[in-house]
Enzyme design. Structure first.
Site: not given
Ligand code: NAD
Ligand code: DAU
Length: 359
Positions: A133-135, A159, A163
């Protein structure tokens, strides 16, 4: 036929990757623990597919992973499995250490042992791709340049710290053992099948229920949004031609303030699902901020564009429109995931913020 072991493949991004890989003719073994975020419905289209195998299990289960590697002999392991929600990491950091740090380290060790015993040609072709992730880079101010692959890690939430730790293990396994690893560091994804604890699907679900739309702080925090299909296409390109040991930043060049994203979702809902009770934006409620809330993320994705010719296919406006349409057309999917554990989470995360009733 190429074969990928995809961990976390029942989640939001992993399931998109699995579906795309099957369309490309890649055999897929999905390993997923099915936490609250894992959803077998996300892979329903593959139920009758003989070239997709679903295994419920933990990436930290060394015996199980070793058995899957020996049985299916994948050309690549693509690691999506993680605890992924920042707010949950504030409530329960231990779960993030268990999966993101210990789980990834265990997965790496088992994959390394198996890879070291492969015949030379198979070992040379194998790849371990870690989805990050970019975080991990921390927070930007408005005038700062976007994150590059050389930006020092500076994670601020449990988180992102977990990561970052997993990324360091991945790099260390390359430096120490020569494991052929690749990393991707992507910005915020949006699209179909995202668990509705995340901003966009949460706002859609709450709006349709005429519940408050909780915006943290002033809503001025900025995220860079990328359609999930573009993220998965980037991962596939990196797997194909990425340079071993390298990280690739992936982003949408679509920076938006949170409140603008919420307003854009409301405007689309006003058009596609108008409510007699008034405009959805009337439901926007500013609530207590996320502790340690990173102000801005922005990605410089020049490396993946220049080296691998990747470009996003979706722009944010049309991608968001399609996404809102998907949630409107998939009401039963949304209802199923919003039952049970989800209710507990909404109560735990929003009650104390002053948005009483956000769930
Ligand atoms: P998600 O929470 O929707 O899915 C995570 C999946 O991993 C789920 O299906 C869960 O059951 C599985 N899981 C959790 N713990 C596990 C374990 N110990 N063993 C096997 N499976 C397990 O997450 P997502 O949004 O699809 O993110 C997927 C990946 O991408 C993560 O590594 C996250 O850090 C990364 N990522 C997410 C975003 C985003 O915006 N959502 C952006 C950049 C990177
Ligand atoms: O940047 C990549 C990341 O993006 C991934 O690594 C994470 O897995 C993914 O969850 C996401 O993280 P964020 O914290 O940016 O996503 P989230 O959707 O939780 O929140 C997006 C923005 O909105 C953040 O600045 C917090 C804000 N927010 C979020 C929620 C859930 C609100 O203002 N209200 C809310 O209820």
């Amino acid at each position: 036929m190429a074969c990928h072991l995809v961990t976390g493949g029942a989640g939001f991004i992993g399931s998109c990757y699995v579906l795309q890989a099957r369309r490309r003719g890649v055999r897929v073994i999905t390993l997923d623990k099915l936490t609250y975020a894992g959803n077998p419905d996300n892979l329903a289209a593959l139920r009758e597919d003989p070239d997709h195998v679903f295994v419920r299990g933990d990436i930290g289960n060394a015996e199980l992973v070793a058995c899957l590697l020996a049985t299916y002999r994948p050309d690549a392991v693509v690691n999506f499995a993680a605890e992924s929600h920042v707010d949950r990491s504030i409530v329960d950091p231990d779960a993030f250490v268990r999966t993101n740090v210990l789980g990834t380290a265990s997965l790496l060790r088992v994959v390394k042992d198996w890879w070291q015993a492969l015949p030379a040609a198979a070992a040379a072709d194998f790849r371990f791709l870690h989805v990050s992730t970019d975080e991990v880079y921390g927070a930007l101010q408005p005038e700062d340049p976007p994150f590059r692959e050389t930006t020092p890690y500076s994670p601020n939430s449990p988180y992102s710290a977990s990561k970052a730790a997993s990324d360091h293990f991945v790099r260390a396994f390359h430096e120490t053992y020569g494991l052929p690893v690749l990393l991707t560091n992507c910005s915020n994804n949006y699209g179909p099948r995202q668990f509705p604890e995340k901003l966009i699907p949460l706002v859609i679900g709450n709006a349709l229920d005429r519940k408050p739309l909780p915006v943290y702080g002033q809503g001025t925090n900025i995220r860079d949004w990328l359609h999930v299909e573009d993220h998965c296409a980037a991962i596939a390109r990196v797997l194909e031609d990425g340079r071993i040991g390298r990280a690739y930043n992936v982003g949408g060049r679509a920076e938006r303030a949170n409140v603008d994203v919420v307003r854009a979702v409301c405007a689309l809902l006003d058009e596609m699902a108008p409510s007699a009770a008034g405009p959805y934006a009337d439901l926007i409620t500013f609530v207590a901020d996320r502790p340690g809330h990173d102000f801005r993320y922005a990605i410089d994705c020049t490396r993946i564009e220049r080296e691998l010719g990747w470009k996003p296919a979706h722009d944010f406006a049309s991608g968001l429109r399609e996404t809102v349409r998907w949630y409107l057309d998939n009401g039963p999917w949304l209802e199923r995931v919003r039952s049970g554990e989800y209710r507990w989470w909404m109560e735990a995360n929003y009650r104390h913020r002053g948005a009483g009733g956000a769930a």
